[in-house]
Design a protein around this motif. Structure first.
Motif, mmCIF file in Angstrom:
data_model
loop_
_atom_site.group_PDB
_atom_site.id
_atom_site.type_symbol
_atom_site.label_atom_id
_atom_site.label_comp_id
_atom_site.label_asym_id
_atom_site.label_seq_id
_atom_site.Cartn_x
_atom_site.Cartn_y
_atom_site.Cartn_z
ATOM 1 N N ILE A 153 41.940 71.681 -14.293
ATOM 2 C CA ILE A 153 41.549 73.085 -14.121
ATOM 3 C C ILE A 153 40.426 73.480 -15.079
ATOM 4 O O ILE A 153 39.425 74.068 -14.671
ATOM 5 N N VAL A 154 40.577 73.152 -16.356
ATOM 6 C CA VAL A 154 39.595 73.547 -17.372
ATOM 7 C C VAL A 154 38.609 72.421 -17.650
ATOM 8 O O VAL A 154 37.421 72.666 -17.907
ATOM 9 N N GLY A 155 39.088 71.193 -17.621
ATOM 10 C CA GLY A 155 38.222 70.060 -17.897
ATOM 11 C C GLY A 155 38.865 69.082 -18.852
ATOM 12 O O GLY A 155 39.785 69.424 -19.605
ATOM 13 N N ARG A 156 38.379 67.839 -18.805
ATOM 14 C CA ARG A 156 38.944 66.791 -19.661
ATOM 15 C C ARG A 156 38.652 67.056 -21.139
ATOM 16 O O ARG A 156 39.469 66.791 -22.009
ATOM 17 N N LYS A 157 37.485 67.562 -21.438
ATOM 18 C CA LYS A 157 37.025 67.674 -22.813
ATOM 19 C C LYS A 157 37.939 68.566 -23.654
ATOM 20 O O LYS A 157 38.353 68.183 -24.756
ATOM 21 N N PHE A 158 38.278 69.745 -23.151
ATOM 22 C CA PHE A 158 39.115 70.685 -23.902
ATOM 23 C C PHE A 158 40.484 70.075 -24.199
ATOM 24 O O PHE A 158 40.955 70.086 -25.336
ATOM 25 N N THR B 231 43.621 57.698 -20.254
ATOM 26 C CA THR B 231 43.228 56.823 -19.165
ATOM 27 C C THR B 231 42.181 57.488 -18.268
ATOM 28 O O THR B 231 41.213 56.844 -17.847
ATOM 29 N N ALA B 232 42.356 58.786 -17.984
ATOM 30 C CA ALA B 232 41.424 59.484 -17.097
ATOM 31 C C ALA B 232 40.024 59.556 -17.706
ATOM 32 O O ALA B 232 39.023 59.276 -17.041
ATOM 33 N N VAL B 233 39.952 59.925 -18.983
ATOM 34 C CA VAL B 233 38.647 60.059 -19.637
ATOM 35 C C VAL B 233 37.943 58.708 -19.737
ATOM 36 O O VAL B 233 36.754 58.583 -19.422
ATOM 37 N N LEU C 177 32.864 63.991 -27.409
ATOM 38 C CA LEU C 177 33.049 63.773 -25.982
ATOM 39 C C LEU C 177 32.278 64.779 -25.142
ATOM 40 O O LEU C 177 32.325 65.986 -25.378
ATOM 41 N N LYS C 178 31.565 64.253 -24.154
ATOM 42 C CA LYS C 178 30.945 65.088 -23.149
ATOM 43 C C LYS C 178 31.913 65.190 -21.982
ATOM 44 O O LYS C 178 32.720 64.292 -21.748
ATOM 45 N N GLU C 179 31.842 66.282 -21.236
ATOM 46 C CA GLU C 179 32.696 66.392 -20.061
ATOM 47 C C GLU C 179 32.376 65.249 -19.113
ATOM 48 O O GLU C 179 31.219 64.842 -18.953
#
Length: 533
Positions: A136-141, A185-187, A271-273
């Protein structure tokens, strides 16, 4: 009036490659050459499955760009610092079980398995919350915040004044750590070139590293700074906080280590999104900027441009409800995991596999000691040195299962049959373990089982995000891991009520691995030679 260009005329997967890539779009993807004019479905796992052909085309271009950039120091940083997230998950789960006995001597709780349930509840809620947050918000946060949360509450847990407060802080620490397992794993996957996706399986070796760290901290502090157990030494005096600081030192040391690693994540990786999340959100310009910045920093080619992405058309980014956090938005991500028949079958079988492994392994450990004792196994009274030596050997053995699995995944076995082999071999040794009668046999079989089990477990951890749609990867991964945690809670409840030496539960748990092997063989997608979508 300008017409929106269609895939057939503007850079869809069949037309976007203009033979101007330097080489990597031609590179082998785990042994299979993907030519520039690769047809839909040949290069990317889910490319024929999505209901949005525009998103398919854009994901194909992003995968080509990641392959073109190749493997850089940026991915090595992710491997280490994301891998530590794996280690934290096992660290938190093991620490609560390691220190529970000494904390119970001090606090005299009414429910001795309370910490185990607290840890699994925290892991369960963390997997769901951070998994949804990642979509919803993003991997980075989520990636930057979850470890910080884990570390703070791990440190505070060491100062707990009673059993109930300790359980609360264990749960809160596990809430942060449990979410990490979903994100790591996703990132990592969403920055990996196709030829290196096997490293996702290898990264599970960090799970054993976390167990080793927990064992070393326990070895250093608990034997030297703990009250004697009145069950073993009836003449032992009252257990006070001052004479029982060992388990608190374990929490302080572990929390401090996790805090340092969480800071390194922010300062070293920066980390970048992930580009695949950005594309799924319709943020083409940011996706191109992210990939071009990595390429520029490491002096690698990157032919992807904003024009190439926009030429594919506009993806359908819909919001269900007024807020990103509405129930409609959550259900939208859940529906995306069942968008086609094959994806629905894949999601269901993956979730079932996580539930079964979450039930089989903890329950086996619940019933095995009682069963062996009832059959005359004699392990003797071992010293603290021998206890922690054996613990270290067993956990060290577990590190190498994912290493072997990483190699097996690159062979024609692929992911699916690596899991089949791992599950069946584990089953064999589980059955054989019931014949153990001596301390030497016990430690030998413990090491072998840990090694074999992690072949299956490590591959399942990697396979799950690989075959999930990128836009819903966090949600699907979080639901899978949360099913595993529910079974962990159930095993703790059963452990409290169980009082049997019968062999039936042992054989049922071992037989579940045959079922898991069969399910793995039925998975509809094989990532070997393909790229995640």
């Amino acid at each position: 009036m300008d017409e929106k260009p269609t895939l057939a005329t503007t850079g869809g997967p069949l037309a976007t490659h203009e033979k101007n890539f330097s080489t990597p779009s031609d590179r082998d993807v785990e042994g299979e050459t993907i030519p520039d004019d690769a047809s839909l479905g040949k290069g990317d796992i889910l490319q024929l499955e999505s209901i949005d052909p525009v998103l398919n085309a854009k994901m194909h271009l992003v995968n080509n760009a990641i392959d073109e950039i190749g493997f850089t120091r940026y991915q090595w940083k992710l491997f280490v610092l994301n891998g530590f997230g794996y280690a934290v998950d096992s660290l938190i789960l093991l620490i609560q079980s390691i220190i529970a006995g000494q904390a119970a001597i001090e606090f005299r709780p009414g429910y001795k398995n309370g910490l185990t349930i607290a840890a699994y509840v925290g892991m369960l809620s963390g997997a769901l919350f951070w998994g949804l947050t990642a979509d919803i918000v993003g991997r980075k946060f989520a990636f930057n915040c979850s470890l910080v949360v884990c570390s703070i509450f791990a440190i505070v847990a060491g100062a707990s004044p009673n059993w109930e407060v300790l359980g609360l802080f264990v749960a809160l620490s596990a809430f942060g750590g449990g979410g990490n397992l979903v994100l790591d794993t996703a990132v990592f996957l969403e920055f990996l070139p196709g030829s290196r996706q096997w490293m996702l399986t290898l990264m599970a070796a960090w799970w054993g590293v976390g167990q080793l760290i927990a064992g070393f901290f326990a070895w250093a502090f608990i034997p030297n700074y703990s009250c004697p157990d009145p069950v073993l030494i009836p003449a032992a005096g009252p257990c006070t906080r001052a004479s029982n600081m060992g388990w608190r030192y374990v929490w302080f040391a572990s929390g401090s280590l996790v805090f340092v690693m969480s800071i390194l994540r922010i300062t070293v990786i920066r980390l970048k999104e992930t580009p695949k999340f950005l594309v799924s959100e319709g943020k083409d310009a940011e996706c191109v900027e992210t990939l071009q910045s990595i390429a520029q920093k490491y002096n690698r080619p990157c032919s992807l441009t904003f024009e190439k992405l926009t030429a594919c058309g506009a993806i359908k980014v819909t919001r269900e409800g007024k807020s990103k956090w509405s129930l409609g938005e959550v259900f939208m991500h859940l529906r995306g995991l069942f968008s086609t028949r094959r994806i629905a079958i894949s999601t269901s079988l993956i979730w079932l596999s996580w539930v079964l492994i979450g039930l089989a392994y903890p329950l086996y450990n619940v019933f095995l000691p009682q069963y062996l004792a009832s059959r005359g196994a004699k392990f003797g009274q071992t010293s603290a040195y021998i206890t922690w030596r054996n613990y270290t050997l067993a956990n060290f053995s577990g590190i190498w299962g994912p290493v072997l699995a990483g190699w097996m995944c690159q062979t024609r076995l692929g992911r699916k049959y690596t899991m089949v082999v791992g599950a069946l071999v584990t089953c064999v040794f589980f059955f054989a373990y019931t014949q153990v009668r001596t301390e030497a046999q016990n430690i030998a079989f413990t090491c072998v089982v840990n090694f074999c089990l992690n072949i299956y477990y490590g591959t399942l951890y990697a396979y799950t995000p690989e075959v999930l749609p990128s836009a819903h990867r966090g949600t699907g991964n979080g639901m899978a891991v949360s099913g595993n945690r529910v079974m962990g809670i159930l095993s703790a409840v059963i452990a409290t009520a169980a009082g049997t030496g019968t062999a039936v539960p042992i054989y049922i748990c071992a037989a579940l691995y045959v079922v898991m092997a069969a399910i793995a063989a039925l998975f509809p997608f094989e990532p070997y030679g393909r790229r995640s979508s």
